[in-house]
Write an enzyme that holds these catalytic residues in place. Sequence first.
Site, mmCIF file in Angstrom:
data_model
loop_
_atom_site.group_PDB
_atom_site.id
_atom_site.type_symbol
_atom_site.label_atom_id
_atom_site.label_comp_id
_atom_site.label_asym_id
_atom_site.label_seq_id
_atom_site.Cartn_x
_atom_site.Cartn_y
_atom_site.Cartn_z
ATOM 1 N N TYR A 258 0.839 -1.209 0.000
ATOM 2 C CA TYR A 258 0.000 0.000 0.000
ATOM 3 C C TYR A 258 0.876 1.262 0.000
ATOM 4 O O TYR A 258 0.493 2.305 -0.515
ATOM 5 C CB TYR A 258 -0.962 -0.030 1.189
ATOM 6 C CG TYR A 258 -2.216 0.799 0.968
ATOM 7 C CD1 TYR A 258 -3.058 0.562 -0.116
ATOM 8 C CD2 TYR A 258 -2.556 1.828 1.843
ATOM 9 C CE1 TYR A 258 -4.191 1.318 -0.323
ATOM 10 C CE2 TYR A 258 -3.702 2.582 1.645
ATOM 11 C CZ TYR A 258 -4.507 2.324 0.558
ATOM 12 O OH TYR A 258 -5.634 3.081 0.361
ATOM 13 N N LYS B 288 -3.181 8.276 3.064
ATOM 14 C CA LYS B 288 -4.403 8.075 3.868
ATOM 15 C C LYS B 288 -4.214 8.592 5.297
ATOM 16 O O LYS B 288 -5.159 9.104 5.901
ATOM 17 C CB LYS B 288 -4.820 6.595 3.876
ATOM 18 C CG LYS B 288 -5.308 6.063 2.527
ATOM 19 C CD LYS B 288 -6.461 6.865 1.935
ATOM 20 C CE LYS B 288 -7.091 6.184 0.731
ATOM 21 N NZ LYS B 288 -8.000 7.085 -0.021
HETATM 22 P P1 NAD Z 1 -12.427 3.902 -8.155
HETATM 23 O O1 NAD Z 1 -11.287 3.666 -9.117
HETATM 24 O O2 NAD Z 1 -13.766 3.533 -8.611
HETATM 25 O O3 NAD Z 1 -12.427 5.416 -7.669
HETATM 26 C C1 NAD Z 1 -11.286 6.237 -7.639
HETATM 27 C C2 NAD Z 1 -11.704 7.528 -8.301
HETATM 28 O O4 NAD Z 1 -10.676 8.520 -8.213
HETATM 29 C C3 NAD Z 1 -11.997 7.328 -9.801
HETATM 30 O O5 NAD Z 1 -13.324 7.707 -10.071
HETATM 31 C C4 NAD Z 1 -11.027 8.264 -10.470
HETATM 32 O O6 NAD Z 1 -11.560 8.841 -11.641
HETATM 33 C C5 NAD Z 1 -10.841 9.310 -9.364
HETATM 34 N N1 NAD Z 1 -9.678 10.150 -9.634
HETATM 35 C C6 NAD Z 1 -8.374 9.758 -9.758
HETATM 36 N N2 NAD Z 1 -7.623 10.833 -10.089
HETATM 37 C C7 NAD Z 1 -8.468 11.899 -10.167
HETATM 38 C C8 NAD Z 1 -8.294 13.264 -10.483
HETATM 39 N N3 NAD Z 1 -7.085 13.765 -10.796
HETATM 40 N N4 NAD Z 1 -9.378 14.082 -10.472
HETATM 41 C C9 NAD Z 1 -10.610 13.608 -10.144
HETATM 42 N N5 NAD Z 1 -10.835 12.307 -9.832
HETATM 43 C C10 NAD Z 1 -9.775 11.476 -9.860
HETATM 44 O O7 NAD Z 1 -12.024 3.085 -6.835
HETATM 45 P P2 NAD Z 1 -12.607 3.092 -5.338
HETATM 46 O O8 NAD Z 1 -11.930 1.940 -4.698
HETATM 47 O O9 NAD Z 1 -14.069 3.191 -5.332
HETATM 48 O O10 NAD Z 1 -11.923 4.405 -4.722
HETATM 49 C C11 NAD Z 1 -12.640 5.457 -4.097
HETATM 50 C C12 NAD Z 1 -11.921 5.853 -2.811
HETATM 51 O O11 NAD Z 1 -12.039 4.788 -1.871
HETATM 52 C C13 NAD Z 1 -10.418 6.111 -2.958
HETATM 53 O O12 NAD Z 1 -10.054 7.205 -2.138
HETATM 54 C C14 NAD Z 1 -9.812 4.833 -2.402
HETATM 55 O O13 NAD Z 1 -8.484 5.025 -1.907
HETATM 56 C C15 NAD Z 1 -10.780 4.564 -1.293
HETATM 57 N N6 NAD Z 1 -10.749 3.207 -0.713
HETATM 58 C C16 NAD Z 1 -10.788 2.120 -1.518
HETATM 59 C C17 NAD Z 1 -10.776 0.847 -0.973
HETATM 60 C C18 NAD Z 1 -10.816 -0.374 -1.848
HETATM 61 O O14 NAD Z 1 -10.419 -1.463 -1.394
HETATM 62 N N7 NAD Z 1 -11.300 -0.274 -3.092
HETATM 63 C C19 NAD Z 1 -10.743 0.690 0.422
HETATM 64 C C20 NAD Z 1 -10.727 1.824 1.232
HETATM 65 C C21 NAD Z 1 -10.735 3.092 0.646
#
Ligand code: NAD
Length: 275
Positions: free
Chosen positions: A154, A161
């Site tokens: 990570y 984070k």
């Molecule tokens: P996802 O890929 O669907 O979402 C990530 C989003 O970030 C995408 O829509 C992407 O377009 C956007 N993004 C990236 N660069 C960008 C920019 N320059 N401008 C605007 N938007 C931008 O994946 P997700 O897992 O749903 O991620 C959403 C959040 O949840 C993130 O912060 C991720 O770290 C967090 N998260 C994910 C998990 C997991 O296991 N998937 C767990 C905990 C937290």
Amino acid sequence: MLLKGKKILITGVANDWSMAWAIARRAHDEGAEIAMPYAMPNLEKRVRPLAESIGAKFVQECNVQNDEQMDDLFNKIESEWGKLDGMLHAIAFSDKNELTGRYADTTRANFKNTMDVSVYSLVDLTRRASKLMTDGGSIVTLTYYGGEKSVPNYNVMGVAKSALDSSVRYLASDLGRDKIRINAISAGPIMTLASSGVGGMKSMLRLNAEQTPLRRNMTLDDVSGAAVYLFSDLSSAVTGEVHHVDCGYSTTGMIPNDLKEVLLRGLDEQNEQNK
Ligand code: NAD
């Protein structure tokens, strides 16, 4: 109808696997009106049909690193809606070549870019959104346990984070007097576009499911339910929190005995093969 009449900006929808999409749909089901921009042109073909299915507005490009696009989005929201009641920040990015191997090998360029997209974007979006939250409001971001403890691969995203969690506490202090709350949901791992870039994600999901007290992984319904609670008046005294929606993983100190036995058996087999 816990969110009846609320106007909520949802960022971070890339496709129908996105946590932001699950939250947008659930918020709409609870009566909210949704604004749903996307990050870059190649995402429009996926995001527009989703947005249309819930009557979402402001379906336009908004890269958080592009000030003109940010200005345009918020100017349009201000002139058409006049206010906001909620905002979801669900944005993270890092070079996937650095989401594997050693944190010590992180480059300066990727460190800065990861922090800018994944952390500063919350500060910038919050400043802009809070100006429109004239009747108070609720802001929610998505974080992960890798900001509290080291998690293999990570790496720099974990450090981002940590900064995101800390930003939530500072922003809560800034915004409380305006009746604006801000909280993070620390979601358990789930397969999405973003998480598929983290090395070893598939095996991590398998192990995680066996290690949580609930003996399963978190689902999109779990995370969207928590988001509805945080956007709603049910959480009216909750701010500055990191709320774990991870089937209890973050509350444990050691892997369960049954899993330990399986792992040790695997190790014994490997040692035998290596002889
Ligand atoms: P996802 O890929 O669907 O979402 C990530 C989003 O970030 C995408 O829509 C992407 O377009 C956007 N993004 C990236 N660069 C960008 C920019 N320059 N401008 C605007 N938007 C931008 O994946 P997700 O897992 O749903 O991620 C959403 C959040 O949840 C993130 O912060 C991720 O770290 C967090 N998260 C994910 C998990 C997991 O296991 N998937 C767990 C905990 C937290």
